[in-house]
Structure formats: C-alpha cells, structure tokens
Design a protein around this motif. Structure first.
Motif, PDB file in Angstrom:
ATOM      1  N   GLY A 193       0.832  -1.200   0.000  1.00 56.22           N
ATOM      2  CA  GLY A 193       0.000   0.000   0.000  1.00 56.22           C
ATOM      3  C   GLY A 193       0.860   1.241   0.000  1.00 56.22           C
ATOM      4  O   GLY A 193       1.725   1.400   0.869  1.00 56.22           O
ATOM      5  N   LYS A 194       0.635   2.102  -0.995  1.00 56.17           N
ATOM      6  CA  LYS A 194       1.414   3.332  -1.116  1.00 56.17           C
ATOM      7  C   LYS A 194       0.673   4.487  -0.444  1.00 56.17           C
ATOM      8  O   LYS A 194      -0.476   4.769  -0.759  1.00 56.17           O
ATOM      9  CB  LYS A 194       1.648   3.671  -2.599  1.00 56.17           C
ATOM     10  N   ARG A 195       1.376   5.142   0.474  1.00 58.38           N
ATOM     11  CA  ARG A 195       0.764   6.282   1.156  1.00 58.38           C
ATOM     12  C   ARG A 195       1.835   6.998   1.968  1.00 58.38           C
ATOM     13  O   ARG A 195       2.703   6.360   2.566  1.00 58.38           O
ATOM     14  CB  ARG A 195      -0.351   5.798   2.076  1.00 58.38           C
ATOM     15  N   SER A 196       1.775   8.324   1.988  1.00 57.31           N
ATOM     16  CA  SER A 196       2.724   9.104   2.775  1.00 57.31           C
ATOM     17  C   SER A 196       2.358   8.994   4.261  1.00 57.31           C
ATOM     18  O   SER A 196       1.226   9.292   4.652  1.00 57.31           O
ATOM     19  CB  SER A 196       2.699  10.570   2.325  1.00 57.31           C
ATOM     20  N   LEU A 197       3.321   8.546   5.082  1.00 55.80           N
ATOM     21  CA  LEU A 197       3.048   8.302   6.492  1.00 55.80           C
ATOM     22  C   LEU A 197       4.071   9.021   7.368  1.00 55.80           C
ATOM     23  O   LEU A 197       5.279   8.999   7.072  1.00 55.80           O
ATOM     24  CB  LEU A 197       3.123   6.789   6.795  1.00 55.80           C
ATOM     25  N   ASN A 198       3.578   9.661   8.433  1.00 53.26           N
ATOM     26  CA  ASN A 198       4.519  10.230   9.396  1.00 53.26           C
ATOM     27  C   ASN A 198       4.945   9.138  10.378  1.00 53.26           C
ATOM     28  O   ASN A 198       4.447   8.008  10.332  1.00 53.26           O
ATOM     29  CB  ASN A 198       3.908  11.441  10.119  1.00 53.26           C
ATOM     30  N   GLN A 199       5.842   9.483  11.291  1.00 56.78           N
ATOM     31  CA  GLN A 199       6.401   8.476  12.180  1.00 56.78           C
ATOM     32  C   GLN A 199       5.343   7.855  13.088  1.00 56.78           C
ATOM     33  O   GLN A 199       5.342   6.646  13.338  1.00 56.78           O
ATOM     34  CB  GLN A 199       7.518   9.089  13.026  1.00 56.78           C
ATOM     35  N   SER A 200       4.412   8.669  13.570  1.00 61.71           N
ATOM     36  CA  SER A 200       3.370   8.147  14.459  1.00 61.71           C
ATOM     37  C   SER A 200       2.468   7.155  13.730  1.00 61.71           C
ATOM     38  O   SER A 200       2.079   6.112  14.287  1.00 61.71           O
ATOM     39  CB  SER A 200       2.523   9.301  15.015  1.00 61.71           C
TER      40      SER A 200
END
Length: 249
Positions: A193-200
């Motif tokens: 799954g492609k998606r921009s994710l932050n560390q949290s």
C-alpha cells in the motif's frame, strides 16, 4: 508343356478363390464424439464461472483442463478460516479481505466402468491459481480508527486427486458430479500500500500488523514513510467439488 501351364493356371485360380473366401478381419470402429465441454452449475450458485474441456484419448481415459474465474468477493470459507484464529483483531481483519481469482486445473481421468465418459472415475490433477487480494489494515491514530489499503497478487501451486461419477442424461448431454477433490501445495505473494506516512502513523501500522496472528502462513512486513508492504509465504490447500452439465461432440 500344355499340361504344365494348365496345372499352374488351375493352382493360381484355386489360391485366388481361397483368398476370396477367407473373411476379412473386422476392424473396431473408431470412437466418435471424443470431446466434451462442461459448465459447473455449483460454481454458478457462488457467483463463479467454471468451464471444463475434456477429450477421450483411450476408450476409458480422458485428459482435460478447467478454467475458473471468481469476481471480487469476501474470503471464501471465511467461517472455517476464522475457526483457526483465536485473536479478535485478526478475525476482524480477515472479514474485510476482498479476493478475486483466476485458476487453471489440468487433469487426467480414469473411468472405472466399461467405457469412457460413464461411471465412476478418479482424476489426478494440478492447479495454478492467481489471487488478487485487497486488505484494509486498520490502526488507531490520534484517537481515531484509520486504515491503509494493501493489495497485490498471491500465486499458488497445488496438486491432488478427485473422485466422482458421470452419466449420460439425454443424447449427447451428460451430468458430472465431482464428489471431492482435495489438493495441497504452496503459495506466496506480496501486498503493498502506497501512502505518505509520518512516524506516528508508521508506529501505529506496525503495531496493527504485529497483532495479526495468521496461522500456518509466514507473514513478514515492513513499514516506512511511503507506505506498507506485507509478504506471505506458506502452505496452500483446498477442495474441488462440482455438479456440471456437459455436451459431448
């Protein structure tokens, strides 16, 4: 000299007459209508399309192949799969899986009666299947339930044998009841799954994936700032069954 010639002519005529009197060895007529196509009526009740081609190669042996197409739907036999899962989180995830598939199953059939296409049979077979899987991975983020969709292909190879029976019901139409065909093998695939994710978000997704307790299958995953990836590798099993109507030609 005349007597010799007459004797030779008489002997030749006698041999020719004997040859004509000897019966010609009867040849067995060639089997007609060696081909058959079938539609699996049982598969139609589940929304699947399953077509089979079968050809007679000896009086009691056939070869053939079945093509099966399943449109996108929930996990087949999900209730049976869930019975092996103790974890509620995993059970909830499995209920959200969507799968479509395509498979090809070559086989050889040995009919046990007096002729092919009739009576009980045993059928060794192999199967190749390709499954497109969509799995929403749920996770908690800032007090809300979020999800990331991971999808991809799982490919499976297996082999087994089937038992069943077939009857002619009207002229060139036949009824085929495959009673049971268990098969075993292995499968592997990658869901991504492609998606921009932050560390949290990454931490929350890792926790959700680590909580999944999928039995038997090796399940590895990785999560980074561009999305999530899961790899599946393990044994594969299934059971073939069909009630089909066939046309012989």
């Amino acid at each position: 000299m005349k007597k010799t010639i007459l004797a030779a002519v008489f002997l030749f005529a006698a041999q020719l007459g004997m040859a004509q009197e000897q019966p010609v060895e009867e040849q067995k007529p060639e089997i007609e209508n060696k081909n058959m196509v079938k539609l699996n009526l049982l598969a139609l009740t589940a929304g699947n399309i399953s077509l089979q081609y079968e050809r007679l190669i000896t009086p009691k042996t056939t070869v053939g192949a079945t093509v099966n197409v399943m449109p996108s739907k929930g996990l087949p036999f999900s209730s049976s799969v869930e019975s092996f899962v103790d974890d509620q989180t995993t059970s909830a995830q499995l209920k959200q899986i969507s799968i479509s598939s395509f498979s090809v199953t070559p086989e050889i059939r040995f009919y046990l009666g007096k002729e092919g296409y009739k009576g009980f049979y045993i059928a060794p077979f192999v199967r190749y299947g390709k499954y497109n899987v969509d799995l929403p991975v749920n996770y908690d983020y800032e007090g809300k339930e979020e999800n990331i969709m991971v999808n991809g292909e799982v490919k499976a190879f297996s082999g087994g044998f089937a038992i069943g029976a077939q009857w002619r019901v009207y002229k060139d139409f036949y009824l085929d009841w495959m009673i049971m065909g268990p098969h075993f093998g292995s499968a592997k695939g990658t869901l991504e799954g492609k998606r921009s994710l932050n560390q949290s978000e990454q931490d929350a997704i890792r926790k959700s994936l680590s909580d999944l307790d999928i039995p038997v299958v090796d399940f590895d995953y990785e999560v980074n700032d561009s999305g999530a990836k899961a790899k599946l590798d393990g044994p594969w099993a299934g059971i073939r069954a069909s009630i089909g109507i066939g046309y012989r030609f």
